[in-house]
Scaffold this motif. Structure first.
Motif, PDB file in Angstrom:
ATOM      1  N   VAL A 182       0.842  -1.197   0.000  1.00 44.93           N
ATOM      2  CA  VAL A 182       0.000   0.000   0.000  1.00 44.93           C
ATOM      3  C   VAL A 182       0.880   1.251   0.000  1.00 44.93           C
ATOM      4  N   ALA A 183       1.930   1.257   0.815  1.00 42.39           N
ATOM      5  CA  ALA A 183       2.833   2.417   0.882  1.00 42.39           C
ATOM      6  C   ALA A 183       3.537   2.642  -0.453  1.00 42.39           C
ATOM      7  N   VAL A 184       3.965   1.578  -1.098  1.00 42.04           N
ATOM      8  CA  VAL A 184       4.640   1.699  -2.401  1.00 42.04           C
ATOM      9  C   VAL A 184       3.642   2.189  -3.452  1.00 42.04           C
ATOM     10  N   THR A 185       2.427   1.670  -3.424  1.00 42.84           N
ATOM     11  CA  THR A 185       1.393   2.124  -4.361  1.00 42.84           C
ATOM     12  C   THR A 185       1.120   3.611  -4.170  1.00 42.84           C
ATOM     13  N   GLU A 186       1.047   4.050  -2.918  1.00 44.56           N
ATOM     14  CA  GLU A 186       0.823   5.473  -2.635  1.00 44.56           C
ATOM     15  C   GLU A 186       1.964   6.325  -3.169  1.00 44.56           C
ATOM     16  N   LEU A 187       3.209   5.840  -3.045  1.00 45.39           N
ATOM     17  CA  LEU A 187       4.348   6.582  -3.591  1.00 45.39           C
ATOM     18  C   LEU A 187       4.165   6.781  -5.089  1.00 45.39           C
ATOM     19  N   PHE A 188       3.789   5.718  -5.814  1.00 44.49           N
ATOM     20  CA  PHE A 188       3.634   5.841  -7.260  1.00 44.49           C
ATOM     21  C   PHE A 188       2.428   6.703  -7.629  1.00 44.49           C
ATOM     22  N   ASP A 189       1.366   6.650  -6.847  1.00 45.63           N
ATOM     23  CA  ASP A 189       0.226   7.541  -7.092  1.00 45.63           C
ATOM     24  C   ASP A 189       0.675   9.002  -6.976  1.00 45.63           C
ATOM     25  N   LYS A 190       1.445   9.305  -5.950  1.00 48.70           N
ATOM     26  CA  LYS A 190       1.949  10.675  -5.759  1.00 48.70           C
ATOM     27  C   LYS A 190       2.922  11.055  -6.868  1.00 48.70           C
ATOM     28  N   TYR A 191       3.759  10.096  -7.277  1.00 51.05           N
ATOM     29  CA  TYR A 191       4.733  10.353  -8.348  1.00 51.05           C
ATOM     30  C   TYR A 191       4.012  10.720  -9.648  1.00 51.05           C
ATOM     31  N   TYR A 192       3.011   9.935 -10.031  1.00 55.09           N
ATOM     32  CA  TYR A 192       2.297  10.214 -11.283  1.00 55.09           C
ATOM     33  C   TYR A 192       1.458  11.484 -11.178  1.00 55.09           C
TER      34      TYR A 192
ATOM     35  N   ALA B  34       8.543  18.971 -11.315  1.00 56.98           N
ATOM     36  CA  ALA B  34       9.816  18.234 -11.352  1.00 56.98           C
ATOM     37  C   ALA B  34      10.386  18.024  -9.951  1.00 56.98           C
ATOM     38  N   ASN B  35      10.319  19.034  -9.100  1.00 55.45           N
ATOM     39  CA  ASN B  35      10.909  18.907  -7.759  1.00 55.45           C
ATOM     40  C   ASN B  35      10.249  17.791  -6.952  1.00 55.45           C
ATOM     41  N   THR B  36       8.933  17.693  -7.027  1.00 56.69           N
ATOM     42  CA  THR B  36       8.244  16.621  -6.298  1.00 56.69           C
ATOM     43  C   THR B  36       8.607  15.271  -6.899  1.00 56.69           C
ATOM     44  N   CYS B  37       8.643  15.181  -8.224  1.00 59.75           N
ATOM     45  CA  CYS B  37       9.048  13.920  -8.869  1.00 59.75           C
ATOM     46  C   CYS B  37      10.422  13.490  -8.389  1.00 59.75           C
ATOM     47  N   LEU B  38      11.352  14.420  -8.373  1.00 58.64           N
ATOM     48  CA  LEU B  38      12.733  14.114  -7.981  1.00 58.64           C
ATOM     49  C   LEU B  38      12.837  13.727  -6.508  1.00 58.64           C
ATOM     50  N   SER B  39      11.911  14.197  -5.686  1.00 56.97           N
ATOM     51  CA  SER B  39      11.972  13.881  -4.258  1.00 56.97           C
ATOM     52  C   SER B  39      11.750  12.394  -3.977  1.00 56.97           C
ATOM     53  N   PHE B  40      11.206  11.664  -4.933  1.00 59.33           N
ATOM     54  CA  PHE B  40      10.986  10.232  -4.754  1.00 59.33           C
ATOM     55  C   PHE B  40      12.215   9.402  -5.100  1.00 59.33           C
ATOM     56  N   PHE B  41      13.239  10.041  -5.665  1.00 63.54           N
ATOM     57  CA  PHE B  41      14.460   9.341  -6.058  1.00 63.54           C
ATOM     58  C   PHE B  41      15.513   9.429  -4.958  1.00 63.54           C
ATOM     59  N   ALA B  42      16.190   8.314  -4.713  1.00 64.71           N
ATOM     60  CA  ALA B  42      17.322   8.305  -3.781  1.00 64.71           C
ATOM     61  C   ALA B  42      18.447   9.153  -4.375  1.00 64.71           C
ATOM     62  N   GLU B  43      19.333   9.626  -3.528  1.00 66.80           N
ATOM     63  CA  GLU B  43      20.445  10.462  -4.010  1.00 66.80           C
ATOM     64  C   GLU B  43      21.339   9.708  -4.992  1.00 66.80           C
ATOM     65  N   ASP B  44      21.467   8.391  -4.808  1.00 61.77           N
ATOM     66  CA  ASP B  44      22.344   7.599  -5.683  1.00 61.77           C
ATOM     67  C   ASP B  44      21.563   6.831  -6.746  1.00 61.77           C
ATOM     68  N   VAL B  45      20.412   7.359  -7.142  1.00 65.43           N
ATOM     69  CA  VAL B  45      19.547   6.692  -8.121  1.00 65.43           C
ATOM     70  C   VAL B  45      20.267   6.509  -9.461  1.00 65.43           C
ATOM     71  N   LEU B  46      19.928   5.420 -10.130  1.00 59.46           N
ATOM     72  CA  LEU B  46      20.360   5.192 -11.508  1.00 59.46           C
ATOM     73  C   LEU B  46      19.094   5.066 -12.333  1.00 59.46           C
ATOM     74  N   LEU B  47      18.975   5.935 -13.334  1.00 58.55           N
ATOM     75  CA  LEU B  47      17.818   5.921 -14.224  1.00 58.55           C
ATOM     76  C   LEU B  47      18.307   5.574 -15.624  1.00 58.55           C
ATOM     77  N   CYS B  48      17.647   4.615 -16.251  1.00 58.06           N
ATOM     78  CA  CYS B  48      17.999   4.196 -17.607  1.00 58.06           C
ATOM     79  C   CYS B  48      16.803   4.475 -18.502  1.00 58.06           C
ATOM     80  N   GLY B  49      17.040   5.248 -19.562  1.00 56.06           N
ATOM     81  CA  GLY B  49      15.960   5.580 -20.488  1.00 56.06           C
ATOM     82  C   GLY B  49      15.777   4.499 -21.538  1.00 56.06           C
ATOM     83  N   THR B  50      14.958   4.793 -22.510  1.00 62.54           N
ATOM     84  CA  THR B  50      14.670   3.823 -23.557  1.00 62.54           C
ATOM     85  C   THR B  50      15.803   3.698 -24.572  1.00 62.54           C
ATOM     86  N   ASP B  51      16.660   4.693 -24.653  1.00 60.27           N
ATOM     87  CA  ASP B  51      17.794   4.660 -25.576  1.00 60.27           C
ATOM     88  C   ASP B  51      19.001   4.049 -24.857  1.00 60.27           C
TER      89      ASP B  51
END
Length: 166
Positions: A34-44, A52-69
């Motif tokens: 439920v907590a994880v689902t709530e995080l994603f609801d808030k993210y979307y 952007a600032n709220t979106c970024l607040s859900f990422f850890a400082e050492d996050v690795l993001l990989c795009g489609t390319d």
């Protein structure tokens, strides 16, 4: 001469058996989901609000993001630049319809894997997008420390795609 080695082994067994046992604290997996689902609801919600600032607040400082390319490997600083620029572009419409979401919480309750599948029109109207996340629990808050966006064509479309790329 063999007696001292038996005594040493017996003493080691007694000492190790007297050590305190690590208690496994039961984790409420349903509450974690439920907590994880709530995080994603808030993210979307933040993504649709172009915050952007709220979106970024859900990422850890050492996050690795990989795009489609294949060239898209971003840390949090890179993601901040990309996300801020993307959210400022009002021609991009974030009308996600998540078709499937699977949440797997680790047994210790300190990490989770989330897999989402959707059509993201701003990327492709024909090829589904699968987003794989790994989250870690930081105190009582969940944070995304890995995200990978993947276009996943249907198997029956692979020959057509290969032909189109010739």
């Amino acid at each position: 001469m063999k007696k001292p080695s038996y005594i040493l082994v017996l003493a080691a067994m007694i000492i190790t058996s007297c050590q305190p046992k690590t208690k496994i604290i039961p984790v409420d997996l349903d509450a974690s989901k439920v907590a994880v689902t709530e995080l994603f609801d808030k993210y979307y919600t933040a993504l649709n609000a172009r915050d952007a600032n709220t979106c970024l607040s859900f990422f850890a400082e050492d996050v690795l993001l990989c795009g489609t390319d294949p060239s898209e490997f971003w840390n949090k600083t890179d993601a901040s630049k990309m996300l801020t620029q993307m959210l400022a572009d009002t021609t991009i419409k974030f009308n996600f319809k998540i078709d499937k979401r699977e949440i797997r919480i680790s047994r210790d309750g300190n990490s989770a894997v989330v897999v989402e599948q959707m059509i993201a029109d701003f990327i492709s109207q024909k090829i589904p997008l699968r987003v794989d996340y790994h989250l870690v629990k930081n105190n009582d808050d969940w944070q995304i420390d890995f995200c990978s966006d993947n276009l996943i064509p249907y198997n029956e479309d692979l020959a057509k795609l290969n032909k189109a790329l010739e």
